[in-house]
Design an enzyme around this catalytic site. Structure first.
Site, PDB file in Angstrom:
ATOM      1  N   LYS A 154       4.006  -7.729   6.236  1.00 53.84           N
ATOM      2  CA  LYS A 154       3.255  -7.152   7.238  1.00 53.84           C
ATOM      3  C   LYS A 154       2.855  -8.117   8.382  1.00 53.84           C
ATOM      4  O   LYS A 154       2.774  -7.709   9.552  1.00 53.84           O
ATOM      5  CB  LYS A 154       2.059  -6.627   6.513  1.00 53.84           C
ATOM      6  CG  LYS A 154       2.234  -5.228   5.848  1.00 53.84           C
ATOM      7  CD  LYS A 154       1.024  -4.676   5.304  1.00 53.84           C
ATOM      8  CE  LYS A 154       1.009  -3.435   4.372  1.00 53.84           C
ATOM      9  NZ  LYS A 154      -0.220  -3.087   3.922  1.00 53.84           N
ATOM     10  N   ALA A 194      -2.509  -7.976   4.716  1.00 60.50           N
ATOM     11  CA  ALA A 194      -3.024  -7.685   3.479  1.00 60.50           C
ATOM     12  C   ALA A 194      -2.395  -6.577   2.777  1.00 60.50           C
ATOM     13  O   ALA A 194      -2.022  -5.581   3.388  1.00 60.50           O
ATOM     14  CB  ALA A 194      -4.505  -7.553   3.382  1.00 60.50           C
ATOM     15  N   ASP A 195      -2.121  -6.547   1.568  1.00 62.13           N
ATOM     16  CA  ASP A 195      -1.575  -5.402   0.774  1.00 62.13           C
ATOM     17  C   ASP A 195      -2.177  -5.343  -0.921  1.00 62.13           C
ATOM     18  O   ASP A 195      -2.431  -6.595  -1.079  1.00 62.13           O
ATOM     19  CB  ASP A 195      -0.089  -5.369   0.589  1.00 62.13           C
ATOM     20  CG  ASP A 195       0.593  -4.087   0.391  1.00 62.13           C
ATOM     21  OD1 ASP A 195       0.728  -3.322   1.450  1.00 62.13           O
ATOM     22  OD2 ASP A 195       0.725  -3.854  -0.746  1.00 62.13           O
ATOM     23  N   THR A 196      -2.542  -4.187  -1.161  1.00 61.09           N
ATOM     24  CA  THR A 196      -3.091  -4.208  -2.589  1.00 61.09           C
ATOM     25  C   THR A 196      -2.331  -3.263  -3.325  1.00 61.09           C
ATOM     26  O   THR A 196      -1.815  -2.321  -2.969  1.00 61.09           O
ATOM     27  CB  THR A 196      -4.503  -3.371  -2.302  1.00 61.09           C
ATOM     28  OG1 THR A 196      -5.372  -3.964  -1.417  1.00 61.09           O
ATOM     29  CG2 THR A 196      -5.160  -3.413  -3.566  1.00 61.09           C
TER      30      THR A 196
END
Length: 200
Positions: free
Chosen positions: A58, A74-76
């Site tokens: 990203k 950010a990635d969750t």
């Protein structure tokens, strides 16, 4: 607020929750959501490594068009026994996810990437979340609200999905989508933000 910066900061995420969390630092930033394709997890890949990789994808997609800026990606992901639960594609899939997570303790892992001057810094934060033993009617009712569809694992702890949770161990903000305390530490340690009044 008590932080200052000279950086031009871009948050590479469309999540309103991450926007709200980053705003706590009181520093200016813009939002430019990445449209980069999220790859599936590879065989044997750890969820922590996968979350960091997605955050890097990203950040890189946005940095290409905005060199010289500080891009935060950010990635969750939600993981149970090594299995990753992405955002459900339908209410039916959300029901499947929540049935599998019912009564279990799973990990919510957010990967964060800072990209500046072409240099990466990545880290991940993990929080343990325990679900109550959920009855099927509750799962169906929650899935029907549409709330699970844009959230990893099919629930949002800050919305009605919080009703599914009996306990968390670790950073609540990380479950929402951004470990803001760790992010602030990472930015401060690299001199990208500083406390007001600090000598520069």
């Amino acid at each position: 607020m008590f932080f200052e910066t000279n950086e031009t900061i871009i948050l590479a995420s469309a999540s309103p929750r991450r926007k709200e969390l980053l705003a706590r630092l009181g520093i200016p930033f813009t939002v430019n959501a990445s449209n980069a394709d999220e790859r599936p997890i590879e065989n044997g890949e750890k969820p922590e490594t996968y979350a960091r990789a997605l955050s890097s994808i990203k950040a890189s997609a946005i940095y290409e068009d905005h060199p010289g800026t500080l891009v935060i990606g950010a990635d969750t992901v939600v993981a149970l026994d090594g299995k990753v639960f992405p955002k459900p594609k339908s209410a039916a899939q959300a029901v499947e996810f929540l049935q599998e997570l019912s009564g279990q303790t799973h990990s919510v892992i957010t990967g964060v990437t800072l990209l500046r001057d072409g240099a990466f810094t990545s880290f991940s934060s993990s929080t343990e979340v325990t679900f109550r033993k959920l009855d099927y009617a509750l799962i169906q009712a929650y899935a029907a609200t549409g709330d699970p569809l844009d959230k990893a694992g099919g629930y949002g702890i800050q919305t009605a999905g919080g009703l599914l949770v009996s306990e968390i161990t670790g950073d609540y903000d990380n479950v929402v989508g951004l470990p803001i305390s760790e992010l602030a530490d990472a930015l401060r340690s690299r001199g990208l933000i500083w406390l007001k009044g600090d000598e520069r």
